[in-house]
Scaffold this motif. Structure first.
Motif, PDB file in Angstrom:
ATOM      1  N   SER A  23     -16.845 -22.305 -12.825  1.00 62.85           N
ATOM      2  CA  SER A  23     -17.281 -23.694 -12.961  1.00 62.85           C
ATOM      3  C   SER A  23     -18.429 -24.005 -12.006  1.00 62.85           C
ATOM      4  CB  SER A  23     -16.102 -24.632 -12.706  1.00 62.85           C
ATOM      5  OG  SER A  23     -16.498 -25.977 -12.761  1.00 62.85           O
ATOM      6  N   TYR A  24     -18.351 -23.472 -10.775  1.00 61.25           N
ATOM      7  CA  TYR A  24     -19.415 -23.685  -9.794  1.00 61.25           C
ATOM      8  C   TYR A  24     -20.745 -23.148 -10.312  1.00 61.25           C
ATOM      9  CZ  TYR A  24     -22.269 -22.962  -5.631  1.00 61.25           C
ATOM     10  OH  TYR A  24     -23.324 -22.958  -4.738  1.00 61.25           O
ATOM     11  N   VAL A  25     -20.729 -21.935 -10.849  1.00 61.45           N
ATOM     12  CA  VAL A  25     -21.958 -21.322 -11.358  1.00 61.45           C
ATOM     13  C   VAL A  25     -22.524 -22.135 -12.520  1.00 61.45           C
ATOM     14  CG1 VAL A  25     -22.915 -19.276 -12.493  1.00 61.45           C
ATOM     15  CG2 VAL A  25     -21.304 -19.013 -10.600  1.00 61.45           C
ATOM     16  N   GLU A  26     -21.656 -22.559 -13.428  1.00 59.86           N
ATOM     17  CA  GLU A  26     -22.110 -23.305 -14.609  1.00 59.86           C
ATOM     18  C   GLU A  26     -22.638 -24.695 -14.254  1.00 59.86           C
ATOM     19  OE1 GLU A  26     -19.049 -21.201 -17.815  1.00 59.86           O
ATOM     20  OE2 GLU A  26     -18.511 -23.111 -16.864  1.00 59.86           O
ATOM     21  N   MET A  27     -22.026 -25.342 -13.270  1.00 56.67           N
ATOM     22  CA  MET A  27     -22.432 -26.708 -12.905  1.00 56.67           C
ATOM     23  C   MET A  27     -23.655 -26.731 -11.996  1.00 56.67           C
ATOM     24  SD  MET A  27     -18.753 -28.597 -12.298  1.00 56.67           S
ATOM     25  CE  MET A  27     -19.551 -30.146 -11.872  1.00 56.67           C
ATOM     26  N   ASN A  28     -23.760 -25.730 -11.102  1.00 55.65           N
ATOM     27  CA  ASN A  28     -24.852 -25.726 -10.129  1.00 55.65           C
ATOM     28  C   ASN A  28     -25.988 -24.781 -10.506  1.00 55.65           C
ATOM     29  OD1 ASN A  28     -23.734 -27.403  -7.674  1.00 55.65           O
ATOM     30  ND2 ASN A  28     -22.048 -26.086  -8.340  1.00 55.65           N
ATOM     31  N   ALA A  30     -26.178 -21.739  -9.968  1.00 59.73           N
ATOM     32  CA  ALA A  30     -26.418 -20.948  -8.766  1.00 59.73           C
ATOM     33  C   ALA A  30     -25.366 -19.846  -8.700  1.00 59.73           C
ATOM     34  CB  ALA A  30     -26.332 -21.836  -7.531  1.00 59.73           C
ATOM     35  N   PRO A  31     -25.679 -18.718  -8.053  1.00 57.16           N
ATOM     36  CA  PRO A  31     -24.730 -17.596  -7.992  1.00 57.16           C
ATOM     37  C   PRO A  31     -23.585 -17.834  -7.025  1.00 57.16           C
ATOM     38  CG  PRO A  31     -26.706 -17.080  -6.747  1.00 57.16           C
ATOM     39  CD  PRO A  31     -26.965 -18.397  -7.420  1.00 57.16           C
ATOM     40  N   LYS A  32     -22.483 -17.121  -7.237  1.00 58.77           N
ATOM     41  CA  LYS A  32     -21.320 -17.158  -6.363  1.00 58.77           C
ATOM     42  C   LYS A  32     -20.882 -15.727  -6.069  1.00 58.77           C
ATOM     43  CE  LYS A  32     -17.556 -18.320  -4.179  1.00 58.77           C
ATOM     44  NZ  LYS A  32     -17.640 -18.834  -2.795  1.00 58.77           N
ATOM     45  N   LYS A  56     -22.484 -15.078 -15.995  1.00 53.68           N
ATOM     46  CA  LYS A  56     -22.347 -13.625 -16.087  1.00 53.68           C
ATOM     47  C   LYS A  56     -21.684 -13.097 -14.824  1.00 53.68           C
ATOM     48  CE  LYS A  56     -25.001 -13.667 -19.813  1.00 53.68           C
ATOM     49  NZ  LYS A  56     -24.452 -13.423 -21.169  1.00 53.68           N
ATOM     50  N   VAL A  57     -21.281 -11.831 -14.844  1.00 51.10           N
ATOM     51  CA  VAL A  57     -20.694 -11.238 -13.641  1.00 51.10           C
ATOM     52  C   VAL A  57     -21.080  -9.764 -13.539  1.00 51.10           C
ATOM     53  CG1 VAL A  57     -18.509 -10.623 -14.796  1.00 51.10           C
ATOM     54  CG2 VAL A  57     -18.559 -10.911 -12.301  1.00 51.10           C
ATOM     55  N   GLN A  58     -21.358  -9.337 -12.317  1.00 52.24           N
ATOM     56  CA  GLN A  58     -21.568  -7.924 -12.008  1.00 52.24           C
ATOM     57  C   GLN A  58     -20.703  -7.576 -10.801  1.00 52.24           C
ATOM     58  OE1 GLN A  58     -25.523  -6.295 -11.668  1.00 52.24           O
ATOM     59  NE2 GLN A  58     -26.276  -7.449 -13.437  1.00 52.24           N
ATOM     60  N   PHE A  59     -20.350  -6.286 -10.697  1.00 48.77           N
ATOM     61  CA  PHE A  59     -19.517  -5.802  -9.592  1.00 48.77           C
ATOM     62  C   PHE A  59     -20.252  -4.678  -8.860  1.00 48.77           C
ATOM     63  CE2 PHE A  59     -16.745  -7.282 -12.987  1.00 48.77           C
ATOM     64  CZ  PHE A  59     -15.888  -8.146 -12.321  1.00 48.77           C
ATOM     65  N   PHE A  60     -20.105  -4.654  -7.536  1.00 48.55           N
ATOM     66  CA  PHE A  60     -20.713  -3.583  -6.743  1.00 48.55           C
ATOM     67  C   PHE A  60     -19.918  -3.438  -5.458  1.00 48.55           C
ATOM     68  CE2 PHE A  60     -24.172  -2.138  -3.737  1.00 48.55           C
ATOM     69  CZ  PHE A  60     -24.263  -0.852  -4.250  1.00 48.55           C
ATOM     70  N   GLY A  61     -19.624  -2.186  -5.093  1.00 45.89           N
ATOM     71  CA  GLY A  61     -18.838  -1.930  -3.895  1.00 45.89           C
ATOM     72  C   GLY A  61     -19.579  -1.203  -2.800  1.00 45.89           C
ATOM     73  N   TYR A  74     -23.073 -15.259 -11.764  1.00 46.65           N
ATOM     74  CA  TYR A  74     -24.434 -15.790 -11.692  1.00 46.65           C
ATOM     75  C   TYR A  74     -24.859 -16.385 -13.041  1.00 46.65           C
ATOM     76  CZ  TYR A  74     -25.511 -11.320 -13.957  1.00 46.65           C
ATOM     77  OH  TYR A  74     -25.542 -10.248 -14.824  1.00 46.65           O
ATOM     78  N   PRO A  75     -25.800 -17.320 -13.009  1.00 47.78           N
ATOM     79  CA  PRO A  75     -26.311 -17.891 -14.260  1.00 47.78           C
ATOM     80  C   PRO A  75     -27.174 -16.879 -14.991  1.00 47.78           C
ATOM     81  CG  PRO A  75     -27.466 -18.790 -12.367  1.00 47.78           C
ATOM     82  CD  PRO A  75     -26.345 -17.966 -11.816  1.00 47.78           C
ATOM     83  N   ASP A  76     -27.309 -17.062 -16.295  1.00 49.18           N
ATOM     84  CA  ASP A  76     -27.936 -16.015 -17.116  1.00 49.18           C
ATOM     85  C   ASP A  76     -29.414 -15.799 -16.845  1.00 49.18           C
ATOM     86  OD1 ASP A  76     -28.776 -18.380 -18.210  1.00 49.18           O
ATOM     87  OD2 ASP A  76     -27.742 -18.125 -20.124  1.00 49.18           O
ATOM     88  N   TYR A  77     -30.069 -16.685 -16.076  1.00 46.82           N
ATOM     89  CA  TYR A  77     -31.491 -16.482 -15.779  1.00 46.82           C
ATOM     90  C   TYR A  77     -31.691 -15.437 -14.681  1.00 46.82           C
ATOM     91  CZ  TYR A  77     -31.111 -19.064 -11.360  1.00 46.82           C
ATOM     92  OH  TYR A  77     -30.769 -19.450 -10.092  1.00 46.82           O
ATOM     93  N   LEU A  78     -30.649 -15.165 -13.893  1.00 48.97           N
ATOM     94  CA  LEU A  78     -30.771 -14.308 -12.717  1.00 48.97           C
ATOM     95  C   LEU A  78     -30.638 -12.830 -13.084  1.00 48.97           C
ATOM     96  CD1 LEU A  78     -31.038 -14.705  -9.588  1.00 48.97           C
ATOM     97  CD2 LEU A  78     -28.553 -14.458  -9.483  1.00 48.97           C
TER      98      LEU A  78
END
Length: 257
Positions: A23-28, A30-32, A56-61, A74-78
């Protein structure tokens, strides 16, 4: 249909957290960035975020093949890059002639400096070398407070991710049919132990699901669960398929070697 019915009751708090991130990503717009997540948590995040929405979401360790990973919603523009995951690699220097470091000792000492497990990624070991990954925002705190593993005095060196010990763990997938998704049924089939022996392993606290000891043979497994059993090894319930005409479940297990 409630989203919660697809997951375990005890996962509700984490699901609510994921929904808040989304919800934060969609409303703002901005990435989380999250803390490090275990494989089951990664599966839940991916399931909730999906593939086709504005979020969208990506994972990295920190390394290829990492087990624990941070998620970036993150939003789809990023177009995210690895630097945005904010991961720090440390190498542990110690008197190797006199002591031997182990994964449990390192993890226990990291937990002893007052930070939660979610701030740390994988612990990497190769012969006499030991490293660990952590969230970059706590790196200074770790450097300031982490001086011992057990009774041994150690020194930390900050390294670039390109200097990480490479994980050579191999995986192999196998398909099975099981009578149920109970932990004892799946473990018995995967290990070729009798159901009774599998139950004893579980009841004796020798089996973990998603890094937590489970002592109930009837524990219901779900897709994405990571199972580890003493003297048997580790496996992941990679997928759950359709039921057969005889009401058995088709599953795919990913074995770690």
């Amino acid at each position: 249909m409630s989203i919660y019915q697809h997951f375990r009751l005890e996962e509700k708090e984490f699901i609510d957290q994921v929904l808040t991130w989304k919800s934060y990503v969609e409303m703002n717009y901005a990435p989380k960035l999250t803390d490090f997540l275990d494989p089951r948590e990664q599966f839940i995040v991916q399931s909730i975020v999906g593939h086709n929405g504005e979020c969208k979401v990506q994972f990295f360790g920190g390394i290829q093949g990492a087990e624990r990973k941070r998620a970036l919603l993150y939003p789809d523009y990023l177009q995210p890059n690895e630097d945005e995951f904010q991961i720090q690699l440390f190498e542990i220097h110690y008197p190797e002639k006199f002591i031997q470091l182990t994964h449990p000792k390192i993890l226990g000492s990291l937990m002893g400096i007052g930070l939660k497990r979610e701030k740390f990624g994988d612990i990497l070991m190769e012969q006499k070398r030991s490293q660990f990954l952590c969230a970059k925002e706590i790196a200074d705190y770790v450097r300031l407070h982490f001086h011992h593993v057990g009774k041994a005095k150690v020194r930390l060196e900050a390294c670039s991710l390109s200097q990480a010990i490479q994980v050579n763990e191999q995986t192999e997938e196998h398909d099975f049919t099981v009578s149920s998704l109970r932990l004892d049924a799946v473990l018995s089939t995967a290990s070729r132990l009798s159901r009774e022996k599998a139950q004893k392993l579980i009841e004796n606290g020798q089996v973990k699901v998603n890094f937590k000891i489970v002592e109930s043979p009837s524990y219901q497994l779900q897709e994405g669960d990571l199972i580890s059993a003493r003297k048997i090894g580790r496996m992941k319930l990679a997928s759950i398929g359709e039921q057969t005409r005889k009401n058995k479940w088709r599953i795919t297990l990913e074995f770690f070697h």
